[in-house]
Motif scaffolding. Structure first.
Motif, PDB file in Angstrom:
ATOM      1  N   GLY A  87       0.270  -1.068  -0.170  1.00  0.00           N
ATOM      2  CA  GLY A  87       0.338  -0.413  -0.161  1.00  0.00           C
ATOM      3  C   GLY A  87       0.585   1.238  -0.150  1.00  0.00           C
ATOM      4  O   GLY A  87       0.684   2.014  -0.471  1.00  0.00           O
ATOM      5  N   ILE A  88       1.842   1.373   1.306  1.00  0.00           N
ATOM      6  CA  ILE A  88       2.926   1.949   1.003  1.00  0.00           C
ATOM      7  C   ILE A  88       3.615   2.351  -0.489  1.00  0.00           C
ATOM      8  O   ILE A  88       3.426   3.589  -0.785  1.00  0.00           O
ATOM      9  N   LEU A  89       4.288   2.008  -1.066  1.00  0.00           N
ATOM     10  CA  LEU A  89       4.841   1.789  -1.909  1.00  0.00           C
ATOM     11  C   LEU A  89       3.842   2.092  -3.845  1.00  0.00           C
ATOM     12  O   LEU A  89       4.324   2.632  -4.092  1.00  0.00           O
ATOM     13  N   ASN A  90       2.728   1.534  -3.505  1.00  0.00           N
ATOM     14  CA  ASN A  90       2.356   1.838  -4.609  1.00  0.00           C
ATOM     15  C   ASN A  90       1.459   3.338  -4.752  1.00  0.00           C
ATOM     16  O   ASN A  90       1.394   3.461  -5.202  1.00  0.00           O
ATOM     17  N   THR A  91       1.283   3.689  -3.286  1.00  0.00           N
ATOM     18  CA  THR A  91       0.794   4.789  -3.173  1.00  0.00           C
ATOM     19  C   THR A  91       1.519   6.090  -3.371  1.00  0.00           C
ATOM     20  O   THR A  91       1.710   7.269  -4.198  1.00  0.00           O
ATOM     21  N   VAL A  92       2.932   5.705  -3.047  1.00  0.00           N
ATOM     22  CA  VAL A  92       4.489   7.011  -3.404  1.00  0.00           C
ATOM     23  C   VAL A  92       4.554   6.538  -5.242  1.00  0.00           C
ATOM     24  O   VAL A  92       5.297   7.814  -5.211  1.00  0.00           O
TER      25      VAL A  92
END
Length: 183
Positions: A87-92
């Motif tokens: 989720g973090i990597l996708n949002t970034v």
């Protein structure tokens, strides 16, 4: 004949059991590999948080709250931890591939605080301008977070960029703004 049928069934069951034990060993090894990956990436993502632009950092706050402080003693499952990391990597990644307009409070060139409209061009550059246009400037990521520099002479160009981002200009055109590149 019954004895042969029972032996065949037993042999088939033994083969199936051996295959299941082999698969269980493979899954256990993969689980350990994923746990090792998570133990390495979760602290790295936590360090990254301070370097992200404020709007992105705010959007990621619910994800960051789910990162365990001590991966070895967490009660969170590997699936939930992996979902948080993805989720973090996708949002970034999504933020980095887009142009984002955000209203925020910033320290202006004269040292006062003021509301500005900031246009983030991915994670590489940003430009801000006050509504009145008396202050404007640019920012780029640095080792201690984003570094902002007042450049009031950019106010008109940044106003055009903001208008283009809001789709309030009649036609697209090239707008020159300074960009500082780093390795």
């Amino acid at each position: 004949e019954s004895l042969r049928a029972i032996q065949a069934t037993a042999s088939s069951a033994d083969a199936r059991r051996a295959a299941l034990v082999e698969e269980q060993d493979r899954l256990t090894a993969e689980r350990a590999s994923i746990a090792e990956f998570l133990s390495a990436i979760e602290p790295a993502l936590s360090e990254l948080k301070g370097l992200l632009p404020q709007p992105l950092s705010s959007r990621l706050e619910p994800f960051y709250q789910r990162i365990p402080t001590d991966p070895s003693s967490t009660k969170l499952g590997i699936a939930e931890r992996m979902q948080t990391v993805v989720g973090i990597l996708n949002t970034v990644n999504t933020f980095d591939r887009s142009i984002t307009v955000h209203e925020e409070i910033r320290t202006l060139g004269d040292g006062s605080q003021g509301e500005v409209t900031t246009v983030y061009v991915g994670l590489g550059a940003a430009y801000y301008r006050t509504r009145s246009g008396d202050d404007a400037g640019c920012g780029q990521p640095g080792s201690d977070g984003w570094q902002w520099h007042s450049q009031p002479e950019l106010s008109a160009a940044i106003a055009e960029v903001i208008a283009a981002a809001h789709n309030t200009t009649p036609a697209a055109r090239f707008i020159a703004l300074p960009v500082e590149l780093h390795n």
